[in-house]
Every structure is written in structure tokens, then in C-alpha cells.
Design a protein around this motif. Structure first.
Motif, PDB file in Angstrom:
ATOM      1  N   VAL A  82       9.252   6.336 -10.602  1.00  0.00           N
ATOM      2  CA  VAL A  82       9.767   5.896  -9.240  1.00  0.00           C
ATOM      3  C   VAL A  82       8.557   6.226  -8.143  1.00  0.00           C
ATOM      4  O   VAL A  82       8.593   5.446  -7.252  1.00  0.00           O
ATOM      5  CB  VAL A  82      11.118   6.179  -9.149  1.00  0.00           C
ATOM      6  N   GLY A  83       8.493   7.263  -8.149  1.00  0.00           N
ATOM      7  CA  GLY A  83       7.628   7.975  -7.106  1.00  0.00           C
ATOM      8  C   GLY A  83       6.216   7.476  -6.626  1.00  0.00           C
ATOM      9  O   GLY A  83       5.974   7.016  -5.673  1.00  0.00           O
ATOM     10  N   ALA A  84       5.492   7.227  -7.965  1.00  0.00           N
ATOM     11  CA  ALA A  84       4.103   6.654  -7.850  1.00  0.00           C
ATOM     12  C   ALA A  84       4.081   5.345  -7.320  1.00  0.00           C
ATOM     13  O   ALA A  84       3.372   5.058  -6.492  1.00  0.00           O
ATOM     14  CB  ALA A  84       3.346   6.634  -9.249  1.00  0.00           C
ATOM     15  N   TYR A  85       5.176   4.372  -7.628  1.00  0.00           N
ATOM     16  CA  TYR A  85       5.132   3.241  -7.047  1.00  0.00           C
ATOM     17  C   TYR A  85       5.453   3.060  -5.715  1.00  0.00           C
ATOM     18  O   TYR A  85       5.181   2.479  -4.889  1.00  0.00           O
ATOM     19  CB  TYR A  85       6.088   2.198  -7.793  1.00  0.00           C
ATOM     20  N   SER A  86       6.448   3.843  -5.196  1.00  0.00           N
ATOM     21  CA  SER A  86       7.386   3.775  -3.913  1.00  0.00           C
ATOM     22  C   SER A  86       6.188   4.478  -3.016  1.00  0.00           C
ATOM     23  O   SER A  86       6.135   3.982  -1.887  1.00  0.00           O
ATOM     24  CB  SER A  86       8.652   4.657  -3.912  1.00  0.00           C
ATOM     25  N   TRP A  87       5.592   5.579  -3.260  1.00  0.00           N
ATOM     26  CA  TRP A  87       4.835   6.368  -2.305  1.00  0.00           C
ATOM     27  C   TRP A  87       3.533   5.471  -1.968  1.00  0.00           C
ATOM     28  O   TRP A  87       3.067   5.494  -0.931  1.00  0.00           O
ATOM     29  CB  TRP A  87       4.244   7.724  -2.621  1.00  0.00           C
ATOM     30  N   GLY A  88       3.174   4.844  -3.196  1.00  0.00           N
ATOM     31  CA  GLY A  88       2.082   3.553  -2.720  1.00  0.00           C
ATOM     32  C   GLY A  88       2.238   2.753  -1.652  1.00  0.00           C
ATOM     33  O   GLY A  88       1.492   2.378  -0.735  1.00  0.00           O
ATOM     34  N   ILE A  89       3.683   1.975  -1.807  1.00  0.00           N
ATOM     35  CA  ILE A  89       3.839   1.126  -0.772  1.00  0.00           C
ATOM     36  C   ILE A  89       4.100   1.647   0.651  1.00  0.00           C
ATOM     37  O   ILE A  89       3.540   1.243   1.342  1.00  0.00           O
ATOM     38  CB  ILE A  89       5.246   0.438  -1.343  1.00  0.00           C
ATOM     39  N   ILE A  90       4.625   3.013   0.708  1.00  0.00           N
ATOM     40  CA  ILE A  90       4.963   3.654   2.033  1.00  0.00           C
ATOM     41  C   ILE A  90       3.568   3.913   2.428  1.00  0.00           C
ATOM     42  O   ILE A  90       3.374   3.689   3.715  1.00  0.00           O
ATOM     43  CB  ILE A  90       5.749   5.034   1.828  1.00  0.00           C
ATOM     44  N   SER A  91       2.486   4.253   1.809  1.00  0.00           N
ATOM     45  CA  SER A  91       1.157   4.865   2.086  1.00  0.00           C
ATOM     46  C   SER A  91       0.526   3.616   2.783  1.00  0.00           C
ATOM     47  O   SER A  91      -0.353   3.651   3.581  1.00  0.00           O
ATOM     48  CB  SER A  91       0.468   5.509   1.231  1.00  0.00           C
ATOM     49  N   ASP A  92       0.488   2.491   1.963  1.00  0.00           N
ATOM     50  CA  ASP A  92      -0.129   1.112   2.577  1.00  0.00           C
ATOM     51  C   ASP A  92       0.563   0.583   3.557  1.00  0.00           C
ATOM     52  O   ASP A  92      -0.219   0.029   4.349  1.00  0.00           O
ATOM     53  CB  ASP A  92      -0.134   0.231   1.464  1.00  0.00           C
ATOM     54  N   ASN A  93       1.790   0.951   4.005  1.00  0.00           N
ATOM     55  CA  ASN A  93       2.311   0.424   5.207  1.00  0.00           C
ATOM     56  C   ASN A  93       2.593   1.126   6.314  1.00  0.00           C
ATOM     57  O   ASN A  93       2.876   0.751   7.290  1.00  0.00           O
ATOM     58  CB  ASN A  93       3.645  -0.180   4.852  1.00  0.00           C
ATOM     59  N   TYR A  94       2.857   2.559   6.193  1.00  0.00           N
ATOM     60  CA  TYR A  94       3.079   3.498   7.018  1.00  0.00           C
ATOM     61  C   TYR A  94       1.987   4.732   7.419  1.00  0.00           C
ATOM     62  O   TYR A  94       2.017   5.373   8.063  1.00  0.00           O
ATOM     63  CB  TYR A  94       4.446   4.007   6.864  1.00  0.00           C
ATOM     64  N   GLY A  95       1.029   4.692   6.335  1.00  0.00           N
ATOM     65  CA  GLY A  95      -0.039   5.494   6.494  1.00  0.00           C
ATOM     66  C   GLY A  95      -0.169   6.384   5.518  1.00  0.00           C
ATOM     67  O   GLY A  95       0.882   6.720   4.822  1.00  0.00           O
TER      68      GLY A  95
END
Length: 493
Positions: A82-95
Motif C-alpha cells: 500500500v505504502g509504495a504506491y501511495s507515497w509515490g503519488i503523494i510525492s509526485d503531487n505534493y513534493g
């Protein structure tokens, strides 16, 4: 950003982030970032190596069944999925900074809570939370990658990868010292400290200038590049900083609003429609399956799955396949009490195999390229496992496993910086996170499929699963559409 772009269109001198990084070189500034990102990478390795020690100790103390013990490891991999996918999206959209801040907080705090767990249910829950935090590890590697000049990117990403091996050896050493004297709770607490240390220096960590420039925050990006120039004692190129994808083809006039991050003509019509209908946070998901990236995405998933399945499986199988007293293993590998020293010694020795694997990958990656290096290492690892289809002597088994893990580690290292190289900045951490998530599925399945078969007297079938996974990964690498050796990072499709 707009005035800068208009200036470049008038013919004024301009430069991109890639140009700036090449001029500034790899200096003291990047060394500090390497230490910070490397600490996070080592912290993830330590938490993953805990799977070799905590489960058996808790099983002995709390009288757990085999399935309950395996659930402790499965919960970690489920969290990372869950984390690997979620944090990737967050990092690409929020830094990038926001991404690894959250992961460090969750990993460190949940790790400490694991040490205080009063019962089995709470331990499994907290270990799952640790896994969610560990899933953000690729965010740190992508962040560091975006500060490294293209000419020596392969070399320094290999140096960064050494921190993973350092973490595995450190955890094995720590367990050898701490577990017999103080028990598993102290090992859990001490292993969470590196993640907490990351939080102490967070306020002085810079955002990726490439990410800022791509987002239109050119002035913020320039300030960071100027700081790099001051610390490295080098000069920026003359002219105006522009986004690397800005060109007259992208802009026919100078608009009053921020530039679109995604040149729409680069995408297929279906992707454009989906992007227009969905919030920005979901844009990256669709881009991974656009015409430009779908082949790369699917092939990377195969490679990550095979690497994770084989790497974590070899860690678990080392002592089981080395058992010469019983060809069919009827006792558990992780024995408690008098066998503690043997367990710690075996894990420590096999962890050392990663150092020559890293060295081999470092020698190959910038000479023969990423794809050829990965495929060669995977096929060599596959070849070394062939004799293990049947029971071998302890010495030969140890040598073969040592060599196989060495090659798999080398391939695993290269794929972890090839993936962020091949993806553009707009989906870099999302793409790497999604691929890493698929890899975690391999980590979840390897003990449930391969190890279970071995313990049920099916060594041939067990090793066959590894052979198939590694062979398919090697073939998938050969079909990857792009070699990234020496090439600048792309910002858009």
C-alpha cells in the motif's frame, strides 16, 4: 516561470536543471544529501531484515502457530504494498520532501510502538504500519537521483545502494549482540532509531529543484541551485533557468497562467479525457498506462516482482537448503535457544554476499548499460540455482546461494535506479512506487509458496519457482524500450 520562458523564446541564453547540475558537478552538497538519503535506505533494509529474527523469537515467547508467525512478515509486505504506491503519488503531487517526511514519521513511530506491543494482534497491526512507512523508500532514492549530474549518475546511485547492504549487515550484527542479552523488544526499538534521526534534519533538507522547476516554481528551484553552487564552490551556467521541456513547440505565445504540466498532444485521447475528468492527484496513475509508458510499466512490474521474489526468498532459504542432516527438512529453520548463534552467523555471512554484488553492478552499469547488466546478472543467478534443484552438500549449497544472492542483489540495485531514470519527473515516484508495490507482492508470496514447498519436502518445485521468476525477469529486461546510460532525466512524456 513564465517570464523566464518568454525570455528563452526571444533568444536569450537559457539553461535547464540538467545543464546546471552538470556545471555544478557532484560535490559537498550532494555528499550531504547522500548521507541523509542513505540513512533512510539503510533504515528500510534494517526493518526488512528484522523479518529474519523477530518472528521466531515472538513465536517462542507467545506460543504462536506457524501461520501466526508468518503473518508478522506478511503484514509488513502488505503495508509496503500500500505504502509504495501511495507515497509515490503523494510525492509526485505534493513534493518529494512531504513524501519522505510522512514515511519517516510513520516508520519511526510505528517501529517504537512495535517494541511496546502487549499482544500478538497489536504487534501485527504496528508491523503493518511500519510496512506502510517503508513503502516510501523509493521516494528517497528518486529525490537523491534528481540532484545527481547525468554523466556520473550510475556511479553515485551504486554508492547510494551500498547503504542497503550496510543496513542488512548492521541489522544482522545488532541482532547477534542484542537478541541473546536483551530480547526482541530492544532490537525493534533500536532498529527504528535511524528513521527517527531523519526527522531531526528534515528542516534543512531541500526540495528537488527538478520537481520545483517542472511545477513552475522556477525561482525556488534557482535558489536551491544557487545554494548548491555556493557549497560546491562552482558557478551556474549563464542565462535564465527554464524547464527542460519548455520549447517553442510547447508554447506558441506567453500565457498569463501557469504552464500545463502535461503537453496534451503527447498523450493519447483517452488519457487526456481521463485526466480532464479526474483530480490532479490521479493524473499520474493514468499516465503510467499511456501509450508512451504502458510497455515500460508492465515490463518493470515483471522485473520488480521477480527480483523481490528471488531476493527475499534466497534470504529465507539460505539455512534451510544448507541443512545436511535432513534432505527433507522436517524442522524449522529459525530454531530458538542453542541454535541462535547459527542463525545469526548464517544471516550475517549471506548478507556479506551483497557487497561483491554491488561492486559487480557498479563495474558493469556505466560500461555496458543498465539493461544488459541487469539481464546478465539475472541469468547468472538463475544458472547458479540449477544445481539446487536437488540436495547438495552444505559447502556447495552455501557457495551457490552466496553467488546467486550476489547476482540478484546486483540486478535489484540497478533496477531501483533504472526505474526512476526511465520515468519522467511528472510520474517518477509514482512509477517507481507502483513497481515497488508489485515487487512487494513477490515478497509476500515467496515464503507462502517457495519456502512452504521446501518444508514439505518439495525442494525441486521450490527452486523451480525461483528459476521461473528470475528467468522471466531477465527476459523482461531485454524488452525494456529504453537504455538510460548517460542520458539526461526527462520531465515530461
Amino acid at each position: 516561470m513564465i517570464p523566464c520562458l518568454c525570455a528563452s523564446m526571444r533568444g536569450d541564453a537559457s539553461y535547464t536543471v540538467d545543464d546546471a547540475l552538470v556545471s555544478l558537478g557532484f560535490g559537498k552538497f550532494q555528499m550531504l544529501l547522500l548521507a541523509y538519503a542513505g540513512m533512510g535506505w539503510a533504515a528500510e533494509a534494517m526493518e526488512m531484515m528484522l523479518l529474519s529474527f523477530v518472528g521466531p523469537a515472538v513465536q517462542s515467547e507467545w506460543g504462536l502457530t506457524s501461520s501466526q508467525e508468518s503473518m508478522i512478515s506478511t503484514a509488513v509486505f502488505a503495508g509496503t504494498l500500500v505504502g509504495a504506491y501511495s507515497w509515490g503519488i503523494i510525492s509526485d503531487n505534493y513534493g518529494r520532501k512531504n513524501g519522505f517526511l510522512a514515511t519517516a514519521m510513520i516508520t519511526g513511530v510505528a517501529g517504537c510502538l512495535c517494541a511496546l506491543s502487549p499482544n500478538y494482534a497489536s504487534l501485527v497491526s504496528f508491523r503493518c504500519l511500519v510496512g506502510v512507512g517503508l513503502g516510501g523508500g523509493p521516494t528517497l532514492s528518486s529525490w537523491f537521483l534528481e540532484f545527481v549530474p547525468a554523466p556520473n549518475r550510475g556511479t553515485w546511485m551504486m554508492v547510494f545502494s551500498c547503504f542497503w547492504t550496510f543496513g542488512t549487515v548492521l541489522e544482522a550484527s545488532l541482532a547477534w549482540i542484542v537478541m541473546p542479552a536483551f530480547g526482541w523488544r530492544w532490537l525493534l526499538a533500536l532498529s527504528s532509531l535511524p528513521s527517527l534521526v531523519l526527522l531531526l534534519f528534515y528542516v534543512v533538507v531541500p526540495e528537488s529543484p527538478r520537481y520545483l522547476c517542472m511545477r513552475g516554481q522556477t525561482n525556488d528551484s534557482l535558489r536551491i541551485l544557487e545554494k548548491i553552487a555556493a557549497i560546491n564552490k562552482r558557478k551556474l551556467p549563464s542565462g535564465t533557468l527554464v524547464s527542460s521541456h519548455a520549447s517553442e513547440n510547447d508554447l506558441e505565445d506567453c500565457p498569463s497562467k501557469s504552464l500545463p504540466l502535461l503537453p496534451e498532444r503527447k498523450l493519447d485521447d483517452e488519457a487526456i479525457e481521463k485526466i480532464e475528468r479526474k483530480p490532479d492527484v490521479l493524473t499520474s496513475i493514468y499516465l503510467l498506462f499511456s501509450r508512451s509508458l504502458i510497455k515500460t510499466t508492465l515490463l518493470l512490474w515483471v522485473v520488480f516482482f521477480g527480483n523481490s521474489f528471488s531476493y527475499y526468498g534466497l534470504v529465507l532459504l539460505t539455512s534451510e537448503l544448507s541443512n545436511t542432516k535432513n534432505i527433507c527438512i522436517t524442522q524449522r529453520f529459525y530454531l530458538i535457544g542453542s541454535k541462535h548463534d547459527s542463525l545469526y552467523r548464517d544471516v550475517f555471512i549471506t548478507s556479506l554476499s551483497e557487497f561483491p554484488g554491488l561492486l559487480l553492478a557498479a563495474v558493469m552499469v556505466d560500461r555496458v548499460g543498465r539493461r544488459i547488466s541487469m539481464s546478465a546478472l539475472l541469468f547468472m543467478g538463475c544458472f547458479l540455482l540449477i544445481p539446487l534443484l536437488y540436495h547438495q552438500s552444505e559447502a556447495l549449497t552455501t557457495i551457490l546461494l552466496f553467488g546467486a544472492r550476489m547476482f540478484i542483489e546486483g540486478s535489484f540495485t540497478i533496477i531501483y535506479f533504472y526505474a526512476p531514470e526511465v520515468y519522467p519527473t511528472i510520474v517518477r515516484t509514482t512509477g517507481l512506487g507502483a513497481a515497488s508495490s508489485i515487487g512487494r507482492i513477490g515478497g509476500m508470496l515467496c515464503p507462502l509458496v517457495a519456502v512452504a514447498l521446501l518444508q514439505s519436502c518439495h525442494q525441486f518445485l521450490s527452486v523451480i519457482f525461483f528459476e521461473i521468476a528470475i528467468a522471466f525477469s531477465g527476459l523482461a529486461v531485454l524488452y525494456l524500450p529504453k537504455e538510460t546510460k548517460g542520458r539526461p532525466l526527462n520531465d515530461t512524456l
